[in-house]
Design a protein around this motif. Structure first.
Motif, mmCIF file in Angstrom:
data_model
loop_
_atom_site.group_PDB
_atom_site.id
_atom_site.type_symbol
_atom_site.label_atom_id
_atom_site.label_comp_id
_atom_site.label_asym_id
_atom_site.label_seq_id
_atom_site.Cartn_x
_atom_site.Cartn_y
_atom_site.Cartn_z
ATOM 1 N N ALA A 1 -10.132 35.847 -15.678
ATOM 2 C CA ALA A 1 -9.357 34.908 -14.876
ATOM 3 C C ALA A 1 -7.879 35.097 -15.171
ATOM 4 O O ALA A 1 -7.501 35.521 -16.272
ATOM 5 N N PRO A 2 -7.010 34.789 -14.204
ATOM 6 C CA PRO A 2 -5.565 34.860 -14.468
ATOM 7 C C PRO A 2 -5.185 33.864 -15.562
ATOM 8 O O PRO A 2 -5.685 32.744 -15.603
ATOM 9 N N VAL A 3 -4.291 34.286 -16.459
ATOM 10 C CA VAL A 3 -3.799 33.419 -17.527
ATOM 11 C C VAL A 3 -2.276 33.512 -17.552
ATOM 12 O O VAL A 3 -1.723 34.605 -17.735
ATOM 13 N N THR A 4 -1.615 32.387 -17.352
ATOM 14 C CA THR A 4 -0.160 32.332 -17.449
ATOM 15 C C THR A 4 0.216 31.520 -18.682
ATOM 16 O O THR A 4 -0.645 30.938 -19.348
ATOM 17 N N ARG A 5 1.504 31.451 -18.967
ATOM 18 C CA ARG A 5 1.945 30.650 -20.120
ATOM 19 C C ARG A 5 1.540 29.194 -19.960
ATOM 20 O O ARG A 5 1.248 28.507 -20.940
ATOM 21 N N ASP A 6 1.497 28.704 -18.719
ATOM 22 C CA ASP A 6 1.111 27.310 -18.488
ATOM 23 C C ASP A 6 -0.354 27.053 -18.841
ATOM 24 O O ASP A 6 -0.748 25.905 -19.063
ATOM 25 N N ASP A 7 -1.154 28.115 -18.878
ATOM 26 C CA ASP A 7 -2.580 27.957 -19.183
ATOM 27 C C ASP A 7 -2.863 27.999 -20.684
ATOM 28 O O ASP A 7 -3.983 27.701 -21.111
ATOM 29 N N LEU A 8 -1.880 28.363 -21.483
ATOM 30 C CA LEU A 8 -2.142 28.590 -22.903
ATOM 31 C C LEU A 8 -2.561 27.325 -23.637
ATOM 32 O O LEU A 8 -3.358 27.388 -24.580
ATOM 33 N N ALA A 9 -2.066 26.190 -23.214
ATOM 34 C CA ALA A 9 -2.407 24.942 -23.901
ATOM 35 C C ALA A 9 -3.895 24.636 -23.817
ATOM 36 O O ALA A 9 -4.438 23.914 -24.665
ATOM 37 N N ASP B 1 5.948 29.631 -28.152
ATOM 38 C CA ASP B 1 5.902 28.389 -28.925
ATOM 39 C C ASP B 1 4.525 27.714 -28.904
ATOM 40 O O ASP B 1 4.372 26.573 -29.341
ATOM 41 N N VAL B 2 3.513 28.429 -28.424
ATOM 42 C CA VAL B 2 2.158 27.875 -28.383
ATOM 43 C C VAL B 2 1.358 28.433 -29.561
ATOM 44 O O VAL B 2 1.198 29.655 -29.684
ATOM 45 N N ALA B 3 0.869 27.553 -30.418
ATOM 46 C CA ALA B 3 0.134 27.971 -31.615
ATOM 47 C C ALA B 3 -1.365 27.962 -31.362
ATOM 48 O O ALA B 3 -1.883 27.161 -30.572
ATOM 49 N N PHE B 4 -2.072 28.874 -32.048
ATOM 50 C CA PHE B 4 -3.518 28.965 -31.970
ATOM 51 C C PHE B 4 -4.100 29.001 -33.378
ATOM 52 O O PHE B 4 -3.436 29.429 -34.327
ATOM 53 N N ASP B 5 -5.354 28.570 -33.487
ATOM 54 C CA ASP B 5 -6.044 28.585 -34.774
ATOM 55 C C ASP B 5 -6.531 30.001 -35.076
ATOM 56 O O ASP B 5 -7.443 30.494 -34.409
ATOM 57 N N PRO B 6 -5.953 30.674 -36.078
ATOM 58 C CA PRO B 6 -6.382 32.042 -36.373
ATOM 59 C C PRO B 6 -7.752 32.108 -37.039
ATOM 60 O O PRO B 6 -8.321 33.199 -37.172
ATOM 61 N N ASP B 7 -8.281 30.948 -37.455
ATOM 62 C CA ASP B 7 -9.591 30.891 -38.104
ATOM 63 C C ASP B 7 -10.632 30.222 -37.208
ATOM 64 O O ASP B 7 -11.655 29.723 -37.698
ATOM 65 N N HIS B 8 -10.394 30.209 -35.935
ATOM 66 C CA HIS B 8 -11.339 29.572 -35.012
ATOM 67 C C HIS B 8 -12.697 30.271 -35.084
ATOM 68 O O HIS B 8 -12.763 31.507 -35.161
#
Length: 262
Positions: A203-211, A233-240
Motif C-alpha cells: 500500500a502507499p505510505v506517506t509521512r502522514d501515514d507513519l503515525a 521526527d516519527v519514532a518507532f519501537d526497535p524491539d517490537h
C-alpha cells in the motif's frame, strides 16, 4: 579474492567500470555453502544483463565464478557480482556487448547492526527495475542525511510516497500485518523472500501515514532485517515483536547450494 571472469582483475580491465559506471550487479550473503534466494539473485543478473547489454548470461557460470572467488574466504561472506563490458564506449553503449563477470567478496558484518535513524529525501532511482551501478544520487542522499546527523536516508517520490533506502528495501508493521510501501523502487531479494513467507500487504505510505505504523524496518542481503527507530521526527519501537517474528522468518528461509549440480 576479487576476480574478473575467474582470474585476478587487472586495473586496465576495471577502467570502464570506474570511468563510466555502466553495468549492473547483485550482492548475496554466502554461509554454509549456500545463499538465501540464490535463484532470485541469478534471475536478477540474467534479466538485468538482457536489459542493459541485450545479451544472455550463463547462470551456472556465474555460480562457478562465485564459488572459485570465495574458495579461500571465511564464511559468512558477502559477494558482489558485477556484470559489465570492458569495451563499452561512452559514445556507443548500444554496440554489441560481451559482458564480463566481476566477483568481489568481503567479510560479512559481525554483530547485529543497531537500529537506523533515517531522514526522508526527495529522490527517485533511475531505471528502478534494474540493480545498476549508477549509485551517485542514492549515495549523495545518504551523505546528506549523515551530515545532518542521521544514519541514512529514505526516499520519497514526487507524490510523497516513501519507497526505499539507498541500499535497502523498506517495510512496516501495522495492526498485526506487514506493509510494503507501494512506490517505484528496486525490488530486493530479501524483501521478496520475506513477502513470500510473512503475511503482508502492499500500500502507499506517506509521512502522514507513519503515525499509524507500529514498527519500521529495512531489509537487504547483508543484514537481513534491521530495525528503524525513527523516520524524521516519527519514532518507532526497535524491539517490537513483529520485527523478531520477521527475523525468525528470515532465518528459516532455506539456503540454496551455491555449487552448481554437475
Amino acid at each position: 579474492m576479487q576476480q574478473l571472469d575467474g582470474a585476478p582483475a587487472p586495473a586496465t580491465d576495471l577502467q570502464q567500470l570506474a570511468l563510466l559506471g555502466f553495468g549492473h550487479f547483485t550482492t548475496m550473503r554466502v554461509e554454509h555453502g549456500g545463499v538465501r534466494g540464490l535463484s532470485l539473485h541469478l534471475d536478477r543478473l540474467a534479466r538485468d544483463c538482457r536489459t542493459v547489454f541485450d545479451a544472455d548470461l550463463d547462470r551456472d557460470r556465474v555460480r562457478d565464478l562465485v564459488s572459485r572467488a570465495i574458495a579461500d574466504e571465511p564464511e559468512p561472506v558477502l559477494v558482489r557480482v558485477t556484470v559489465f563490458d570492458t569495451e563499452t564506449a561512452l559514445g556507443a553503449p548500444g554496440a554489441p556487448s560481451r559482458p564480463r563477470v566481476l566477483v568481489t567478496p568481503r567479510p560479512a558484518t559481525g554483530p547485529r547492526p543497531s537500529a537506523l535513524r533515517v531522514q526522508t529525501a526527495a529522490f527517485m532511482r533511475d531505471l528502478p527495475a534494474v540493480k545498476h551501478t549508477g549509485l551517485f544520487g542514492a549515495l549523495h542522499a545518504r551523505a546528506e542525511a549523515q551530515r545532518a546527523g542521521w544514519d541514512d536516508a529514505v526516499f520519497a517520490d514526487d507524490r510523497g510516497r516513501l519507497s526505499e533506502g539507498p541500499t535497502w528495501n523498506l517495510g512496516f508493521a501495522a495492526d498485526g500485518r506487514i506493509v510494503w510501501p507501494e512506490a517505484e523502487a528496486l525490488a530486493g531479494v530479501t524483501a521478496e523472500l520475506l513477502a513470500r513467507t510473512a503475511a503482508g500487504t502492499r500500500a502507499p505510505v506517506t509521512r502522514d501515514d507513519l503515525a499509524g505504523m507500529c514498527a519500521a524496518f529495512a531489509t537487504n542481503a547483508g543484514f537481513g532485517v534491521r530495525a528503524i527507530s525513527a523516520i524524521d521526527d516519527v519514532a518507532f519501537d526497535p524491539d517490537h515483536p513483529a520485527l523478531a517474528e520477521l527475523e525468525r522468518a528470515y532465518r528459516a528461509i532455506p539456503l540454496e547450494a551455491l555449487a552448481a549440480r554437475r
